[in-house]
Enzyme design. Sequence first.
Site, PDB file in Angstrom:
ATOM      1  N   ASP A   9     -11.052 109.636  50.042  1.00 47.45           N
ATOM      2  CA  ASP A   9     -11.500 108.823  48.942  1.00 47.45           C
ATOM      3  C   ASP A   9     -12.904 108.267  49.288  1.00 47.45           C
ATOM      4  O   ASP A   9     -13.181 106.939  49.605  1.00 47.45           O
ATOM      5  CB  ASP A   9     -10.556 107.533  48.539  1.00 47.45           C
ATOM      6  CG  ASP A   9     -10.293 106.615  49.771  1.00 47.45           C
ATOM      7  OD1 ASP A   9     -10.307 106.973  50.971  1.00 47.45           O
ATOM      8  OD2 ASP A   9      -9.630 105.552  49.312  1.00 47.45           O
ATOM      9  N   HIS A 240     -11.173 103.861  60.802  1.00 50.66           N
ATOM     10  CA  HIS A 240      -9.869 104.193  60.561  1.00 50.66           C
ATOM     11  C   HIS A 240      -9.775 105.624  60.294  1.00 50.66           C
ATOM     12  O   HIS A 240      -9.214 106.557  60.988  1.00 50.66           O
ATOM     13  CB  HIS A 240      -9.420 103.617  59.194  1.00 50.66           C
ATOM     14  CG  HIS A 240      -9.520 102.094  59.127  1.00 50.66           C
ATOM     15  ND1 HIS A 240      -8.575 101.235  59.761  1.00 50.66           N
ATOM     16  CD2 HIS A 240     -10.650 101.312  58.343  1.00 50.66           C
ATOM     17  CE1 HIS A 240      -8.783  99.999  59.502  1.00 50.66           C
ATOM     18  NE2 HIS A 240     -10.089  99.998  58.824  1.00 50.66           N
TER      19      HIS A 240
END
Length: 315
Positions: A9, A240
């Site tokens: 995303d 992340h």
Amino acid sequence: MINLLLDVDTGIDDALALFYLADAQKQGLLKILGSTTVGGNVEVAQTTLNTLKVWEMLELEIPVASGAESPLQAPLNAAPFVHGDDGLGNTFLTPPKRLPVDESAADMILRLSHEYSGELTLLTTAPLTNIAVALLRDPDLADRIRKLVIMGGAVFTGNVTAVAEANIANDPEAARIVFRSGMEMTLVGLDVTHEVYWEEADLEPLININNERSAFLLQIIRFISGAYESLSGWRRCVLHDPLAAGVCLFPDLVKTEKRYVDVELNGELTRGMTVVDRRGRTPLGEDNMQVALEVDAERFKKQLMQSLLVWVQEG
Ligand code: BDR
Ligand code: CA
């Protein structure tokens, strides 16, 4: 050789993961077969443009298949305040030259799972909607995937809520379908990703090369560091998604435990929480994934910076 399909995303840290993987491909460590996009950090139309744009910056013609606009049941809770209105730190890049392929994300996942049956690694750095849609269409998908590495969840903490991580919290129903699918999985959650971050001093190698490419990377890294500072008090770019990409290539970057993991769907305070059963004797179910609990942060931070520098120095 790792045959990789990414579900993203894009997103600032997703973008950094793409830079890292592109360099790994150059080194012959993997082949990126395709990329699928989903609504998450920003709307799917924008995550698709961003993914195409990053591949273009890297001079790679990796197919991009656009996927789910919204989660299976709830509305999307995007995070433009973290990633910028354009998902890339308000850099507002010119539109990419290429278009997404004429195939949906779920179609691409299913097709590649047949073409590379037993040899396809999936990396997800986003809500799990596309994988769940593919599994709902064909539950046997789980047997054809060699391994799924998920950036998501946590054992001991949360980010969008006290106990839930954004990718899982954005589509808990999808996460449950994936977690219960029987696929071989590794969960790279906040317990390890929060240990891997850059602060301003870590950016010196980029600052020392003064060109357009380093300026772009510094802009997105500093944007997300500022957002993180207003949310948490720490001015950091938490890595992340790049770390999950790293774990695809080098599983020994993290120490894991095999555990039963499920997702809370209903809790007033806990919806989207990953429930990791660490009891020895009476787990809620059969252990279904490797859960990362420790990380060699310094090793990974060096790897990631090195891969960015390769791209920056070619510019
Ligand atoms: C995850 O959520 C998104 O904001 C990031 O891109 C990452 O995938 C971290 O919780
Ligand atoms: Ca992401």
